[in-house]
Design a protein around this motif. Structure first.
Motif, PDB file in Angstrom:
ATOM      1  N   TRP A  35       0.800  -1.044  -0.042  1.00 19.69           N
ATOM      2  CA  TRP A  35       0.010  -0.040   0.134  1.00 19.69           C
ATOM      3  C   TRP A  35       0.999   0.981   0.063  1.00 19.69           C
ATOM      4  CZ3 TRP A  35      -4.670   1.589  -0.891  1.00 19.69           C
ATOM      5  CH2 TRP A  35      -5.131   2.839  -0.470  1.00 19.69           C
ATOM      6  N   GLN A  36       0.690   2.024  -0.968  1.00 21.71           N
ATOM      7  CA  GLN A  36       1.625   3.215  -0.972  1.00 21.71           C
ATOM      8  C   GLN A  36       0.987   4.258   0.007  1.00 21.71           C
ATOM      9  OE1 GLN A  36       4.394   4.376  -3.002  1.00 21.71           O
ATOM     10  NE2 GLN A  36       4.340   5.855  -1.577  1.00 21.71           N
ATOM     11  N   GLY A  37       1.949   4.635   1.164  1.00 23.10           N
ATOM     12  CA  GLY A  37       1.370   5.510   2.075  1.00 23.10           C
ATOM     13  C   GLY A  37       0.929   4.838   3.209  1.00 23.10           C
ATOM     14  N   ALA A  38      -0.271   5.217   3.783  1.00 26.10           N
ATOM     15  CA  ALA A  38      -0.567   4.486   5.012  1.00 26.10           C
ATOM     16  C   ALA A  38      -2.053   4.802   4.985  1.00 26.10           C
ATOM     17  CB  ALA A  38       0.011   5.142   6.408  1.00 26.10           C
ATOM     18  N   TYR A  39      -2.694   3.403   5.542  1.00 24.67           N
ATOM     19  CA  TYR A  39      -4.266   3.612   6.136  1.00 24.67           C
ATOM     20  C   TYR A  39      -4.416   3.304   7.477  1.00 24.67           C
ATOM     21  CZ  TYR A  39      -5.542  -1.238   5.055  1.00 24.67           C
ATOM     22  OH  TYR A  39      -5.454  -2.525   5.141  1.00 24.67           O
ATOM     23  N   THR A  40      -5.535   3.915   8.090  1.00 24.61           N
ATOM     24  CA  THR A  40      -5.485   3.304   9.552  1.00 24.61           C
ATOM     25  C   THR A  40      -7.111   3.017   9.740  1.00 24.61           C
ATOM     26  OG1 THR A  40      -3.747   4.745  10.564  1.00 24.61           O
ATOM     27  CG2 THR A  40      -5.480   4.066  11.912  1.00 24.61           C
ATOM     28  N   TYR A  41      -7.392   2.049   9.999  1.00 27.06           N
ATOM     29  CA  TYR A  41      -8.743   1.436  10.077  1.00 27.06           C
ATOM     30  C   TYR A  41      -9.256   1.241  11.587  1.00 27.06           C
ATOM     31  CZ  TYR A  41     -12.897  -1.845  10.211  1.00 27.06           C
ATOM     32  OH  TYR A  41     -14.096  -2.250  10.470  1.00 27.06           O
ATOM     33  N   ILE A  42     -10.378   1.534  12.041  1.00 26.92           N
ATOM     34  CA  ILE A  42     -10.572   1.690  13.522  1.00 26.92           C
ATOM     35  C   ILE A  42     -11.911   1.331  13.530  1.00 26.92           C
ATOM     36  CG2 ILE A  42     -10.849   2.984  15.587  1.00 26.92           C
ATOM     37  CD1 ILE A  42      -9.073   5.081  14.461  1.00 26.92           C
ATOM     38  N   ARG A  43     -12.143  -0.123  14.347  1.00 25.44           N
ATOM     39  CA  ARG A  43     -13.488  -0.500  14.470  1.00 25.44           C
ATOM     40  C   ARG A  43     -13.845  -0.534  15.915  1.00 25.44           C
ATOM     41  NH1 ARG A  43     -13.668  -6.016  13.481  1.00 25.44           N
ATOM     42  NH2 ARG A  43     -13.857  -6.458  15.615  1.00 25.44           N
ATOM     43  N   VAL A  44     -14.827   0.302  16.497  1.00 27.18           N
ATOM     44  CA  VAL A  44     -15.006   0.497  18.022  1.00 27.18           C
ATOM     45  C   VAL A  44     -16.397  -0.354  18.016  1.00 27.18           C
ATOM     46  CG1 VAL A  44     -13.378   1.947  18.479  1.00 27.18           C
ATOM     47  CG2 VAL A  44     -15.706   2.628  17.903  1.00 27.18           C
ATOM     48  N   ASN A  45     -16.407  -0.888  19.448  1.00 22.43           N
ATOM     49  CA  ASN A  45     -17.683  -1.407  19.821  1.00 22.43           C
ATOM     50  C   ASN A  45     -18.445  -0.398  20.469  1.00 22.43           C
ATOM     51  OD1 ASN A  45     -17.483  -4.127  18.693  1.00 22.43           O
ATOM     52  ND2 ASN A  45     -16.081  -4.467  20.428  1.00 22.43           N
ATOM     53  N   THR A  46     -19.598   0.005  20.314  1.00 27.04           N
ATOM     54  CA  THR A  46     -20.281   1.206  20.866  1.00 27.04           C
ATOM     55  C   THR A  46     -20.824   0.853  22.346  1.00 27.04           C
ATOM     56  OG1 THR A  46     -22.516   0.828  19.838  1.00 27.04           O
ATOM     57  CG2 THR A  46     -20.856   2.065  18.730  1.00 27.04           C
ATOM     58  N   ASP A  47     -21.215  -0.331  22.562  1.00 31.43           N
ATOM     59  CA  ASP A  47     -21.595  -0.884  23.899  1.00 31.43           C
ATOM     60  C   ASP A  47     -20.523  -1.204  25.137  1.00 31.43           C
ATOM     61  OD1 ASP A  47     -20.829  -2.996  22.461  1.00 31.43           O
ATOM     62  OD2 ASP A  47     -22.478  -4.432  23.310  1.00 31.43           O
ATOM     63  N   VAL A  48     -19.203  -0.972  24.662  1.00 27.60           N
ATOM     64  CA  VAL A  48     -18.029  -1.090  25.561  1.00 27.60           C
ATOM     65  C   VAL A  48     -17.196   0.106  25.874  1.00 27.60           C
ATOM     66  CG1 VAL A  48     -15.994  -2.642  26.076  1.00 27.60           C
ATOM     67  CG2 VAL A  48     -17.701  -3.544  24.653  1.00 27.60           C
ATOM     68  N   SER A  49     -17.830   0.634  26.837  1.00 26.28           N
ATOM     69  CA  SER A  49     -17.197   1.950  27.294  1.00 26.28           C
ATOM     70  C   SER A  49     -15.442   1.656  27.762  1.00 26.28           C
ATOM     71  CB  SER A  49     -17.803   2.614  28.420  1.00 26.28           C
ATOM     72  OG  SER A  49     -17.462   3.978  28.582  1.00 26.28           O
ATOM     73  N   VAL A  50     -15.044   2.748  27.506  1.00 28.32           N
ATOM     74  CA  VAL A  50     -13.318   2.824  27.881  1.00 28.32           C
ATOM     75  C   VAL A  50     -13.360   4.116  28.631  1.00 28.32           C
ATOM     76  CG1 VAL A  50     -10.973   2.708  27.189  1.00 28.32           C
ATOM     77  CG2 VAL A  50     -12.680   1.421  25.981  1.00 28.32           C
ATOM     78  N   THR A  51     -12.964   4.267  29.943  1.00 22.01           N
ATOM     79  CA  THR A  51     -12.738   5.428  30.854  1.00 22.01           C
ATOM     80  C   THR A  51     -11.402   5.937  30.350  1.00 22.01           C
ATOM     81  OG1 THR A  51     -12.301   4.103  32.486  1.00 22.01           O
ATOM     82  CG2 THR A  51     -14.650   4.802  32.152  1.00 22.01           C
ATOM     83  N   TYR A  52     -11.273   7.379  30.854  1.00 21.49           N
ATOM     84  CA  TYR A  52      -9.908   7.996  30.962  1.00 21.49           C
ATOM     85  C   TYR A  52      -8.867   7.291  31.488  1.00 21.49           C
ATOM     86  CZ  TYR A  52     -12.813  12.605  30.243  1.00 21.49           C
ATOM     87  OH  TYR A  52     -13.589  13.316  29.829  1.00 21.49           O
ATOM     88  N   ASP A  53      -9.092   6.725  32.622  1.00 19.25           N
ATOM     89  CA  ASP A  53      -7.987   6.175  33.471  1.00 19.25           C
ATOM     90  C   ASP A  53      -7.191   4.953  32.606  1.00 19.25           C
ATOM     91  OD1 ASP A  53     -10.330   5.100  33.813  1.00 19.25           O
ATOM     92  OD2 ASP A  53      -9.555   3.747  35.735  1.00 19.25           O
ATOM     93  N   LYS A  54      -7.858   4.516  31.825  1.00 19.59           N
ATOM     94  CA  LYS A  54      -7.582   3.186  30.971  1.00 19.59           C
ATOM     95  C   LYS A  54      -6.545   3.949  30.002  1.00 19.59           C
ATOM     96  CE  LYS A  54     -10.233   0.098  32.809  1.00 19.59           C
ATOM     97  NZ  LYS A  54      -9.748  -1.088  33.541  1.00 19.59           N
ATOM     98  N   ILE A  55      -6.621   4.995  29.598  1.00 21.09           N
ATOM     99  CA  ILE A  55      -5.588   5.710  28.747  1.00 21.09           C
ATOM    100  C   ILE A  55      -4.775   6.619  28.964  1.00 21.09           C
ATOM    101  CG2 ILE A  55      -5.655   6.722  26.394  1.00 21.09           C
ATOM    102  CD1 ILE A  55      -7.332   4.357  26.251  1.00 21.09           C
ATOM    103  N   PHE A  56      -5.210   7.495  30.028  1.00 18.80           N
ATOM    104  CA  PHE A  56      -4.396   8.513  30.451  1.00 18.80           C
ATOM    105  C   PHE A  56      -3.831   8.040  31.997  1.00 18.80           C
ATOM    106  CE2 PHE A  56      -7.600  10.176  27.918  1.00 18.80           C
ATOM    107  CZ  PHE A  56      -6.507  10.609  26.740  1.00 18.80           C
ATOM    108  N   ASP A  57      -2.660   7.724  32.144  1.00 18.53           N
ATOM    109  CA  ASP A  57      -2.191   7.279  33.261  1.00 18.53           C
ATOM    110  C   ASP A  57      -1.576   8.295  34.560  1.00 18.53           C
ATOM    111  OD1 ASP A  57       0.342   7.854  32.288  1.00 18.53           O
ATOM    112  OD2 ASP A  57       1.024   5.737  31.733  1.00 18.53           O
TER     113      ASP A  57
END
Length: 318
Positions: A273-295
Motif C-alpha cells: 500500500w503506497q502511503g498508510a491507512y488506519t482502520y478503526i472499528r469500535v464497539n459502541t456498547d463497551v465503554s473505555v474510561t479516561y484512566d485506561k488511557i491517561f495514566d
C-alpha cells in the motif's frame, strides 16, 4: 508506457487486505502509464465505505502523479442497493464516474459521512462531523471523548507526516465513518498515499529511529513516545490502547506490512500500500474510561486542553 489492469470483485472480498492485493500493482505505475480498473460492486454481504475509500484514494493518487486512469463496472446494476450505497457515500464522485441518482438523498442524520478528502483547512470540520455521529446514540460521552482524541491524532498524523518533501501540515487524505446500530459498531478509515510510516519515522533529521526497518517502524509506531521528533508520540499508542480495552480492531497498513491489533498484536507481510491507512472499528456498547488511557494528570490535562480547543462545549455541536 506500461499498462496495468486492476480487477476488483466485491463478491470475493471480505476485508481491506484483499482490496490492497488487487490495487497493489497499480502503485508501480509511473507518469504516462495507464491503469484500467474493472470493478464489480455486487456483494454477498455488505458494501462498506471504508473499502471504497481505498479505491478512491488510489485512483486520485494515480491521476495526481500523471498516470492515465480508465475503468468500467462489471455487471453494473444501476438500481441495486450496492450501487445506490456507493453513490450515496460519494464513491462515484471521488473516482470521476458519472452516475445519475434516481432517488432523493436523505440526510445522513448522524449515521455516516460521505467519503471525503481532507487537508489542514478542512480537517477540523470533518472531525466535528464524525464526532456528531459518535455522540448521536452511538457512544456515551466518556467513551466519545477518548475516541475523538484518538481520531484527531490519526487525522493530524496524516496532515503532518504524509508528505515526503520535508514540509509539515501539507498532507492530505481520505476519510469515512459509519455507525451500525444493529451491530453496535462504528467503522472509521483514514487513508493517504504519501510517504508511509517507515519513511516518515526514519528520515527526519532529528528522529531517534533512523535505523528501524519497515517492520520495526510499523510495530513501534503504536508504542508510547515513538515520534520522528515533531510530535509527542502519544496518538497511535492511545488509539491502540483504546482498541484493546474496547475489544475492537485497529489496522495500520503501510508499505508491504500491516499491523493489526485486537486482543493480540501482529505485523504481517502484505501486498504494497503506497502511503498508510488506519482502520478503526469500535464497539459502541463497551465503554473505555479516561484512566485506561491517561495514566497521569499531565496526560489527562493535555487531553482536556486538546478537547476544549477542538470542540469547545459539546452541546454547541447541536
Amino acid at each position: 508506457m506500461a499498462h496495468f489492469p486492476i480487477i476488483i470483485d466485491f463478491r470475493k472480498i471480505s476485508g481491506h487486505s484483499q482490496i490492497v492485493d488487487a490495487l497493489s500493482k497499480s502503485f508501480d505505475a509511473v507518469p504516462n502509464d495507464t491503469v484500467h480498473f474493472t470493478i464489480n460492486l455486487n456483494t454477498y454481504s455488505m458494501l462498506y465505505s471504508d473499502h471504497l475509500v481505498l479505491i478512491g484514494s488510489t485512483v486520485n493518487h494515480l491521476r495526481n502523479i500523471g498516470v492515465t486512469v480508465t475503468g468500467n463496472f462489471d455487471d453494473f446494476r444501476s438500481a441495486s442497493g450496492q450501487v445506490r450505497y456507493a453513490s450515496r457515500v460519494n464513491f462515484f464522485e471521488q473516482i470521476g464516474f458519472a452516475y445519475e441518482e434516481a432517488y432523493v438523498r436523505q440526510n445522513t442524520s448522524g449515521r455516516f459521512t460521505e467519503i471525503k478528502k481532507f487537508d489542514d483547512d478542512s480537517a477540523l470540520d470533518i472531525h466535528k462531523e464524525i464526532v456528531t455521529i459518535l455522540l448521536k446514540d452511538a457512544i456515551n460521552e466518556d467513551m466519545m471523548t477518548v475516541l475523538e482524541y484518538c481520531l484527531w491524532e490519526v487525522i493530524d498524523n496524516t496532515i503532518r507526516h504524509s508528505r515526503s518533501d520535508g514540509t509539515v501540515y501539507n498532507g492530505y487524505g481520505y476519510i469515512s465513518c459509519q455507525y451500525f446500530p444493529n451491530k453496535k459498531q462504528v467503522r472509521i478509515i483514514i487513508a493517504d498515499n504519501g510517504q508511509g510510516i517507515h519513511k516518515a519515522l526514519t528520515t527526519h533529521p532529528n528522529s531517534k529511529y533512523k535505523l528501524l526497518n519497515e517492520v520495526e517502524a510499523l510495530d513501534q509506531s503504536v508504542d508510547k513516545g515513538v515520534t520522528n521528533s515533531t510530535g509527542m508520540g502519544f496518538g497511535l499508542w492511545a488509539t491502540a490502547t483504546l482498541i484493546r480495552e474496547n475489544g475492537g480492531k485497529l489496522i495500520i497498513h503501510s508499505g508491504n506490512h500491516s499491523l493489526e491489533i485486537d486482543n493480540n498484536k501482529s505485523v504481517t507481510n502484505t501486498s504494497k500500500w503506497q502511503g498508510a491507512y488506519t482502520y478503526i472499528r469500535v464497539n459502541t456498547d463497551v465503554s473505555v474510561t479516561y484512566d485506561k488511557i491517561f495514566d497521569n494528570d499531565g496526560q489527562k490535562n493535555a487531553f482536556e486542553e486538546l478537547k476544549e480547543n477542538l470542540l469547545g462545549n459539546l452541546d454547541d455541536l447541536w
